[in-house]
Design an enzyme around this catalytic site. Structure first.
Site, mmCIF file in Angstrom:
data_model
loop_
_atom_site.group_PDB
_atom_site.id
_atom_site.type_symbol
_atom_site.label_atom_id
_atom_site.label_comp_id
_atom_site.label_asym_id
_atom_site.label_seq_id
_atom_site.Cartn_x
_atom_site.Cartn_y
_atom_site.Cartn_z
ATOM 1 C CG ASN A 56 -6.884 -0.188 1.536
ATOM 2 O OD1 ASN A 56 -6.090 0.100 0.554
ATOM 3 N ND2 ASN A 56 -6.494 -1.434 2.410
ATOM 4 C CB CYS B 136 -0.945 -0.020 1.446
ATOM 5 S SG CYS B 136 -2.361 -2.033 0.940
ATOM 6 C CG HIS C 209 -2.920 3.174 2.464
ATOM 7 N ND1 HIS C 209 -3.541 3.154 1.693
ATOM 8 C CD2 HIS C 209 -3.498 2.059 2.828
ATOM 9 C CE1 HIS C 209 -3.963 2.133 1.654
ATOM 10 N NE2 HIS C 209 -3.827 1.000 2.427
HETATM 11 O O1 UT7 Z 1 -3.633 -1.359 3.573
HETATM 12 C C1 UT7 Z 1 -3.415 -1.379 5.278
HETATM 13 C C2 UT7 Z 1 -4.826 -2.915 4.706
HETATM 14 N N1 UT7 Z 1 -5.310 -3.234 5.836
HETATM 15 C C3 UT7 Z 1 -5.642 -2.962 6.760
HETATM 16 O O2 UT7 Z 1 -6.168 -1.533 7.027
HETATM 17 C C4 UT7 Z 1 -7.079 -3.272 7.613
HETATM 18 C C5 UT7 Z 1 -7.051 -2.713 8.800
HETATM 19 N N2 UT7 Z 1 -7.812 -3.588 9.588
HETATM 20 C C6 UT7 Z 1 -9.342 -3.139 9.514
HETATM 21 O O3 UT7 Z 1 -9.360 -2.121 9.223
HETATM 22 C C7 UT7 Z 1 -10.708 -3.851 10.726
HETATM 23 O O4 UT7 Z 1 -9.134 -4.739 11.292
HETATM 24 C C8 UT7 Z 1 -11.154 -4.747 9.922
HETATM 25 C C9 UT7 Z 1 -12.175 -3.602 9.123
HETATM 26 C C10 UT7 Z 1 -10.695 -5.798 8.852
HETATM 27 C C11 UT7 Z 1 -12.354 -6.048 10.831
HETATM 28 O O5 UT7 Z 1 -12.989 -4.473 12.023
HETATM 29 P P1 UT7 Z 1 -12.723 -4.732 13.709
HETATM 30 O O6 UT7 Z 1 -13.318 -4.904 14.111
HETATM 31 O O7 UT7 Z 1 -10.919 -5.034 13.558
HETATM 32 O O8 UT7 Z 1 -13.187 -6.792 12.996
HETATM 33 P P2 UT7 Z 1 -13.079 -8.393 13.807
HETATM 34 O O9 UT7 Z 1 -12.343 -8.564 12.774
HETATM 35 O O10 UT7 Z 1 -12.751 -7.854 14.939
HETATM 36 O O11 UT7 Z 1 -14.220 -9.213 13.864
HETATM 37 C C12 UT7 Z 1 -15.256 -8.584 15.114
HETATM 38 C C13 UT7 Z 1 -16.621 -9.577 15.163
HETATM 39 C C14 UT7 Z 1 -15.942 -10.894 14.324
HETATM 40 O O12 UT7 Z 1 -17.247 -11.642 14.590
HETATM 41 P P3 UT7 Z 1 -17.414 -12.039 16.566
HETATM 42 O O13 UT7 Z 1 -16.356 -13.315 16.207
HETATM 43 O O14 UT7 Z 1 -17.245 -10.868 17.437
HETATM 44 O O15 UT7 Z 1 -18.651 -12.723 16.704
HETATM 45 C C15 UT7 Z 1 -16.502 -11.104 13.065
HETATM 46 O O16 UT7 Z 1 -16.571 -12.267 12.259
HETATM 47 O O17 UT7 Z 1 -17.044 -9.198 13.226
HETATM 48 C C16 UT7 Z 1 -16.824 -10.234 12.213
HETATM 49 N N3 UT7 Z 1 -17.656 -9.540 11.431
HETATM 50 C C17 UT7 Z 1 -17.675 -9.585 9.952
HETATM 51 N N4 UT7 Z 1 -19.540 -9.539 10.658
HETATM 52 C C18 UT7 Z 1 -19.886 -8.715 9.570
HETATM 53 C C19 UT7 Z 1 -15.740 -9.387 10.734
HETATM 54 N N5 UT7 Z 1 -16.004 -9.105 9.741
HETATM 55 C C20 UT7 Z 1 -17.371 -8.890 9.526
HETATM 56 C C21 UT7 Z 1 -17.993 -8.110 7.783
HETATM 57 N N6 UT7 Z 1 -19.740 -8.795 7.936
HETATM 58 N N7 UT7 Z 1 -17.624 -8.261 6.953
#
Ligand code: UT7
Length: 324
Positions: A281, A114, A251
């Site tokens: 992104n 990125c 970014h």
């Molecule tokens: O260019 C650099 C690239 N990467 C980044 O910048 C990524 C940085 N990270 C993020 O943007 C965030 O971590 C995400 C948006 C990817 C995820 O958000 P989060 O708040 O960290 O969510 P999480 O992974 O902790 O998931 C929370 C819950 C989980 O369910 P449980 O275990 O609490 O029941 C996930 O399974 O949300 C669930 N979940 C979703 N639910 C609905 C994960 N993805 C989704 C989804 N829709 N798309």
């Protein structure tokens, strides 16, 4: 001191749009979750026939050259950033050279995930500072939709496709002010081993996955700690005040990351332009796409003080301070 000033900007976003509602028909997710956790409402997706990394790059490059009002023959160097090129070689920069008619100039690619645009921009600045180039085209072009696992709701909601480009022209001015870093210690939380090498998989345990892997939480934690620290380090190193910066062109990965960074730096969120809601992104293309949009909307003025910063696979991260 010679420095490259941005004299032209251009971008290309493929016309096909994938909304959060569209995604909710593909994986178990919904508009509310995606909007709340990321700020993204839609992303542009490359058409499998019409849009390639190279064709998107060429369109953005042509727009930037036109905006700069220069003749392509004036370009001494093209540096393209891409993590998702269509072919192993020639480089994206070579395709761009052919398409815009800048035959004979130097052209090569950099891959820094990125922050690729930051890497390309700083490479260009090195050529300019040493008098080896006067006019340089730098760009980022990505087709992440080719590498996203469309069954993984943790990653597929984040990414979009597109390209952005800038023309730099040597002028007397501020020394190029930047810091770039990498830490492979944390490399395992964001990577893509798309090029299958069957023999080596057996012999050396290379992963066979052709999809991007991301531990979103790890990346998030890393970014909200390292990026504010990097901006503070940049301001101390180059002696500018964070309060005087007009725009933090960051970014576009997650609205919450930008909000957390603004809070840590104690800077009003209005100074952080965002288009993540429309683009998702787009990796190395995100900063030049955003700069182009800001220019079109009249939000970039000569003399504006800008910090641009990005982060991604490697992990790699970097930031620049410049006066527009
Ligand atoms: O260019 C650099 C690239 N990467 C980044 O910048 C990524 C940085 N990270 C993020 O943007 C965030 O971590 C995400 C948006 C990817 C995820 O958000 P989060 O708040 O960290 O969510 P999480 O992974 O902790 O998931 C929370 C819950 C989980 O369910 P449980 O275990 O609490 O029941 C996930 O399974 O949300 C669930 N979940 C979703 N639910 C609905 C994960 N993805 C989704 C989804 N829709 N798309």
């Amino acid at each position: 001191m010679l420095t490259g000033k941005i004299i032209g900007l251009g971008s290309y976003l493929p016309p096909k749009i994938l909304t959060n509602d569209d995604l909710s028909k593909m994986v178990e997710t919904n508009d509310e979750w995606i909007t709340e956790r990321t700020g993204i409402k839609q992303r542009h997706i490359a058409d499998a026939v019409e849009d390639k990394v190279t064709t998107m790059a060429c369109k953005a490059a042509k727009a930037a050259v036109e905006d700069a009002g220069i003749d392509p023959s004036e370009i001494d160097l093209i540096v393209a950033a891409s993590t998702t090129p269509d072919v192993l070689f020639p480089g994206v920069a070579c395709y761009v050279q052919g398409a815009i008619g800048a035959d004979g100039c130097a052209a090569f690619d950099v891959n820094s995930a990125c922050p690729g645009f930051i890497a390309a921009y700083n490479t260009a600045q090195g050529f300019i500072e040493t008098g080896n180039a006067k006019t340089v085209l730098v760009l980022g072009s990505e087709c992440l939709s080719n590498y996203v696992d469309w069954t993984d709701r943790g990653t597929c909601i984040l990414f979009g496709d597109g390209a952005g480009a800038a023309v730099l022209r040597a002028e007397e001015g501020l020394k190029n002010s930047f810091i770039m870093k990498a830490s492979m210690k944390r490399g395992d939380c964001l990577h893509c081993e798309s090029m299958k090498q069957p023999k080596r998989v057996d012999e050396e345990g290379f992963l066979q996955s052709t999809f991007m892997y991301m531990n979103g939480k790890e990346v998030f934690r890393f970014v909200v700690t390292e990026i504010p620290a990097l901006v503070e380090e940049l301001s101390a190193k180059y002696g500018f005040s964070i309060d005087e910066v007009d725009h933090f062109v960051f970014h576009q990965a997650n609205r919450r990351i930008i909000e957390a960074t603004a809070k840590k730096l104690n800077v009003p969120l209005e100074k952080f332009p965002m288009n993540i809601q429309d683009t998702g992104n787009t990796s190395s293309a995100s900063i030049p796409i955003l700069l182009t949009q800001m220019k079109k909307e009249g939000k970039l003025k000569k003399g504006d003080k800008i910090v641009m910063s990005s982060f991604g696979g490697g992990l790699t991260w970097g930031a620049n301070y410049f006066v527009y």
